[in-house]
Write a protein that holds these residues in place. Structure first.
Motif, PDB file in Angstrom:
ATOM      1  N   GLY A 216       0.841  -1.196   0.000  1.00  0.00           N
ATOM      2  CA  GLY A 216       0.000   0.000   0.000  1.00  0.00           C
ATOM      3  C   GLY A 216       0.871   1.239   0.000  1.00  0.00           C
ATOM      4  N   THR A 217       2.102   1.068   0.466  1.00  0.00           N
ATOM      5  CA  THR A 217       3.142   2.099   0.440  1.00  0.00           C
ATOM      6  C   THR A 217       4.410   1.484  -0.135  1.00  0.00           C
ATOM      7  OG1 THR A 217       2.228   3.196   2.404  1.00  0.00           O
ATOM      8  CG2 THR A 217       4.518   3.710   1.819  1.00  0.00           C
ATOM      9  N   ALA A 218       5.058   2.209  -1.039  1.00  0.00           N
ATOM     10  CA  ALA A 218       6.311   1.729  -1.624  1.00  0.00           C
ATOM     11  C   ALA A 218       7.474   2.043  -0.703  1.00  0.00           C
ATOM     12  CB  ALA A 218       6.535   2.362  -2.990  1.00  0.00           C
ATOM     13  N   THR A 219       8.332   1.055  -0.463  1.00  0.00           N
ATOM     14  CA  THR A 219       9.513   1.211   0.378  1.00  0.00           C
ATOM     15  C   THR A 219      10.718   0.627  -0.347  1.00  0.00           C
ATOM     16  OG1 THR A 219       8.153   0.984   2.365  1.00  0.00           O
ATOM     17  CG2 THR A 219      10.525   0.710   2.638  1.00  0.00           C
ATOM     18  N   TRP A 220      11.859   1.323  -0.229  1.00  0.00           N
ATOM     19  CA  TRP A 220      13.083   0.863  -0.885  1.00  0.00           C
ATOM     20  C   TRP A 220      14.206   0.770   0.136  1.00  0.00           C
ATOM     21  CZ3 TRP A 220      12.934  -0.772  -5.863  1.00  0.00           C
ATOM     22  CH2 TRP A 220      11.800  -0.424  -6.603  1.00  0.00           C
ATOM     23  N   THR A 221      14.909  -0.362   0.142  1.00  0.00           N
ATOM     24  CA  THR A 221      16.001  -0.598   1.093  1.00  0.00           C
ATOM     25  C   THR A 221      17.158  -1.304   0.382  1.00  0.00           C
ATOM     26  OG1 THR A 221      15.008  -2.708   1.759  1.00  0.00           O
ATOM     27  CG2 THR A 221      14.446  -0.762   3.083  1.00  0.00           C
ATOM     28  N   ASN A 222      18.287  -1.391   1.109  1.00  0.00           N
ATOM     29  CA  ASN A 222      19.460  -2.132   0.609  1.00  0.00           C
ATOM     30  C   ASN A 222      19.890  -1.648  -0.780  1.00  0.00           C
ATOM     31  OD1 ASN A 222      19.411  -3.809   2.943  1.00  0.00           O
ATOM     32  ND2 ASN A 222      17.851  -5.090   1.968  1.00  0.00           N
ATOM     33  N   GLY A 223      19.979  -0.333  -0.915  1.00  0.00           N
ATOM     34  CA  GLY A 223      20.335   0.238  -2.206  1.00  0.00           C
ATOM     35  C   GLY A 223      21.801   0.063  -2.568  1.00  0.00           C
ATOM     36  N   VAL A 224      22.046   0.015  -3.858  1.00  0.00           N
ATOM     37  CA  VAL A 224      23.406  -0.046  -4.408  1.00  0.00           C
ATOM     38  C   VAL A 224      23.666   1.250  -5.159  1.00  0.00           C
ATOM     39  CG1 VAL A 224      24.946  -1.253  -5.991  1.00  0.00           C
ATOM     40  CG2 VAL A 224      23.299  -2.555  -4.630  1.00  0.00           C
ATOM     41  N   GLU A 225      24.768   1.926  -4.830  1.00  0.00           N
ATOM     42  CA  GLU A 225      25.063   3.210  -5.459  1.00  0.00           C
ATOM     43  C   GLU A 225      25.547   3.021  -6.890  1.00  0.00           C
ATOM     44  OE1 GLU A 225      27.657   5.681  -3.217  1.00  0.00           O
ATOM     45  OE2 GLU A 225      26.288   5.860  -1.506  1.00  0.00           O
ATOM     46  N   GLY A 226      25.115   3.932  -7.745  1.00  0.00           N
ATOM     47  CA  GLY A 226      25.528   3.903  -9.136  1.00  0.00           C
ATOM     48  C   GLY A 226      25.239   5.241  -9.789  1.00  0.00           C
ATOM     49  N   GLU A 227      25.026   5.234 -11.093  1.00  0.00           N
ATOM     50  CA  GLU A 227      24.808   6.463 -11.845  1.00  0.00           C
ATOM     51  C   GLU A 227      23.505   6.410 -12.635  1.00  0.00           C
ATOM     52  OE1 GLU A 227      28.146   7.016 -14.417  1.00  0.00           O
ATOM     53  OE2 GLU A 227      29.494   7.652 -12.784  1.00  0.00           O
ATOM     54  N   TYR A 228      22.997   7.612 -12.943  1.00  0.00           N
ATOM     55  CA  TYR A 228      21.921   7.788 -13.908  1.00  0.00           C
ATOM     56  C   TYR A 228      22.435   8.751 -14.974  1.00  0.00           C
ATOM     57  CZ  TYR A 228      18.701   5.808 -10.414  1.00  0.00           C
ATOM     58  OH  TYR A 228      18.073   4.992  -9.503  1.00  0.00           O
ATOM     59  N   ASP A 229      22.476   8.310 -16.199  1.00  0.00           N
ATOM     60  CA  ASP A 229      23.047   9.098 -17.290  1.00  0.00           C
ATOM     61  C   ASP A 229      21.937   9.845 -18.030  1.00  0.00           C
ATOM     62  OD1 ASP A 229      24.540  10.180 -19.284  1.00  0.00           O
ATOM     63  OD2 ASP A 229      25.228   8.284 -20.143  1.00  0.00           O
ATOM     64  N   PHE A 230      22.041  11.182 -18.083  1.00  0.00           N
ATOM     65  CA  PHE A 230      21.035  12.013 -18.729  1.00  0.00           C
ATOM     66  C   PHE A 230      21.467  12.530 -20.093  1.00  0.00           C
ATOM     67  CE2 PHE A 230      19.731  11.999 -14.370  1.00  0.00           C
ATOM     68  CZ  PHE A 230      18.358  12.187 -14.373  1.00  0.00           C
ATOM     69  N   GLY A 231      22.706  12.271 -20.477  1.00  0.00           N
ATOM     70  CA  GLY A 231      23.160  12.695 -21.801  1.00  0.00           C
ATOM     71  C   GLY A 231      23.561  14.149 -21.851  1.00  0.00           C
ATOM     72  N   SER A 232      23.055  14.896 -22.835  1.00  0.00           N
ATOM     73  CA  SER A 232      23.482  16.285 -23.038  1.00  0.00           C
ATOM     74  C   SER A 232      22.317  17.155 -23.502  1.00  0.00           C
ATOM     75  CB  SER A 232      24.610  16.339 -24.078  1.00  0.00           C
ATOM     76  OG  SER A 232      24.149  15.840 -25.330  1.00  0.00           O
ATOM     77  N   ILE A 233      22.551  18.465 -23.431  1.00  0.00           N
ATOM     78  CA  ILE A 233      21.588  19.453 -23.928  1.00  0.00           C
ATOM     79  C   ILE A 233      22.329  20.365 -24.888  1.00  0.00           C
ATOM     80  CG2 ILE A 233      20.004  21.320 -23.340  1.00  0.00           C
ATOM     81  CD1 ILE A 233      19.758  20.142 -20.560  1.00  0.00           C
ATOM     82  N   GLU A 234      21.881  20.386 -26.123  1.00  0.00           N
ATOM     83  CA  GLU A 234      22.534  21.205 -27.128  1.00  0.00           C
ATOM     84  C   GLU A 234      21.929  22.612 -27.163  1.00  0.00           C
ATOM     85  OE1 GLU A 234      25.129  20.525 -29.003  1.00  0.00           O
ATOM     86  OE2 GLU A 234      25.337  18.515 -28.110  1.00  0.00           O
ATOM     87  N   ASP A 235      22.781  23.606 -27.003  1.00  0.00           N
ATOM     88  CA  ASP A 235      22.425  25.009 -27.195  1.00  0.00           C
ATOM     89  C   ASP A 235      21.222  25.456 -26.367  1.00  0.00           C
ATOM     90  OD1 ASP A 235      22.524  27.571 -28.042  1.00  0.00           O
ATOM     91  OD2 ASP A 235      22.079  27.159 -30.152  1.00  0.00           O
ATOM     92  N   VAL A 236      21.468  25.605 -25.081  1.00  0.00           N
ATOM     93  CA  VAL A 236      20.429  26.083 -24.166  1.00  0.00           C
ATOM     94  C   VAL A 236      19.902  27.443 -24.612  1.00  0.00           C
ATOM     95  CG1 VAL A 236      19.937  26.756 -21.789  1.00  0.00           C
ATOM     96  CG2 VAL A 236      21.455  24.811 -22.249  1.00  0.00           C
ATOM     97  N   ALA A 237      20.799  28.274 -25.152  1.00  0.00           N
ATOM     98  CA  ALA A 237      20.419  29.634 -25.556  1.00  0.00           C
ATOM     99  C   ALA A 237      19.462  29.649 -26.743  1.00  0.00           C
ATOM    100  CB  ALA A 237      21.666  30.447 -25.892  1.00  0.00           C
ATOM    101  N   ASP A 238      19.206  28.494 -27.323  1.00  0.00           N
ATOM    102  CA  ASP A 238      18.256  28.399 -28.427  1.00  0.00           C
ATOM    103  C   ASP A 238      16.965  27.724 -27.960  1.00  0.00           C
ATOM    104  OD1 ASP A 238      17.498  28.756 -31.142  1.00  0.00           O
ATOM    105  OD2 ASP A 238      17.912  26.640 -31.544  1.00  0.00           O
TER     106      ASP A 238
END
Length: 355
Positions: A216-238
């Motif tokens: 009824g409630t989501a719970t998370w335990t025993n986590g393993v550290e790692g990465e989340y890759d978001f890539g890139s953003i081209e030309d924010v000024a545009d």
């Protein structure tokens, strides 16, 4: 001649007796077949007169950017666990065991039922090592790793039958999202003449795999550290112009493990570069690493956490005049949060990241 005749008679008698026995056997066999047919027909009719176990499915909130399981009725594949028993909490008779929702089971009269259901996105399929404890009504997903195509949802439901199972209604499964979402938005007021690029954007030090449970409630335990890759953003000024006069661009939301951020281990790292595009300033690059926090409060949740079924948008301004200077330039993020419904109001808070 007599002997032959007698023998014939004996043989005839033997044949007659065997024939009579055969008739009796065939008669008995016919009775047995008739009884079996009658029994089978009766059993089939008895089951058909009842109702198969059916489910109504509903997802309480919807997602954006990732592969969606939208709010409202859910018609995709999901997987079921279920048991019944004489009293609540005293189950033990298996009904479903990680079976797809196309599996058929039949109501039994005067029983207490409990069901656990999940969908690993619209196409994620069965989670082979998923488990369900009927005693405490908890689904378990050992060392689950998010995938943006798999929006993990789960539901628990109970049901009690009476002695007339033909009148049973469908069980309502109210699915809820078990994961969080995070994205990054970069803004700048530098437009004509500058090209601002964000590259190698990633979250580091965060749980990207953990044991998930749902009752009824989501719970998370025993986590393993790692990465989340978001890539890139081209030309924010545009990018798109905001009401405040900024140009902005965002990466897509990513599904992440809900977790506590108070340890300051969770950081965002990226490279920001600016190209003068005809101006005297040459292309300049700077690397940044910023601690991610959440300084606001969201309903029914403490601060500084990513909570299940909430999405977090971290917004940062890139000041080109400072980016091209020799001294250090500190990036600050302002996080905004909303739940996965199409809500108009958000909570926000200012964080104080370190470089």
């Amino acid at each position: 001649m007599k002997m032959k005749k007698k023998r014939f008679v004996l043989l005839n008698n033997c044949f007659t007796k065997n024939f009579e026995n055969m008739k009796k056997s065939l008669f008995v066999l016919g009775v047995a077949v008739a009884a079996l047919s009658s029994c089978t027909q009766s059993e089939v009719l008895e089951v058909a007169e009842g109702r198969a176990i059916q489910f109504n499915t509903f997802v309480n909130n919807n997602t954006k950017a990732v592969t969606e399981i939208t709010a409202g009725s859910y018609s995709g594949t999901y997987y079921l666990f279920g048991e019944n028993g004489e009293t609540n909490g005293n189950y033990g008779t298996l009904v479903f065991n990680n079976d797809p929702n196309t599996a058929t089971a039949w109501w039994q009269p005067n029983k207490k039922y409990i069901f656990g259901a999940y969908a690993n996105g619209t196409g994620g399929g069965q989670i082979a090592d998923a488990k369900f404890s009927a005693t405490d009504g908890t689904l378990n997903f050992p060392q689950y790793e998010p995938n943006d195509a798999n929006d993990l949802i789960a539901a628990i439901a109970t049901h009690t039958t009476d002695d007339n199972v033909a009148d049973e209604v469908a069980v309502s499964l109210n699915f809820k999202h078990m994961l969080s979402q995070v994205k990054f938005t970069f803004q700048t007021k530098a437009a004509n003449g500058y090209k601002v690029t964000i590259s190698d954007l990633k979250i580091t030090g965060a749980w990207n795999k953990a044991d998930g449970s749902y009752n009824g409630t989501a719970t998370w335990t025993n986590g393993v550290e790692g990465e989340y890759d978001f890539g890139s953003i081209e030309d924010v000024a545009d990018g798109t112009m905001t009401a405040e006069g900024y140009y902005e661009k965002s990466v897509d939301y990513k599904l992440v493990i809900p977790q506590d951020l108070s340890s300051n281990n969770v950081k965002v790292a990226f490279t920001a570069s600016v190209d003068g595009l005809g101006y005297e300033a040459a292309t300049d690059n700077k690397n940044f690493e910023v601690v991610l926090n959440f300084g606001g409060a969201i309903p029914d949740a403490s601060t500084n956490k990513w909570m299940p079924q909430y999405r977090y948008n971290y917004i940062a301004e890139i000041d080109v005049t400072k980016l091209t200077e020799e001294e250090d330039y500190v990036i600050e993020f302002t996080p905004e949060v909303e739940d996965w419904a199409d809500a108009s109001d958000t909570d926000n808070g200012i964080i104080n990241p370190t470089e």
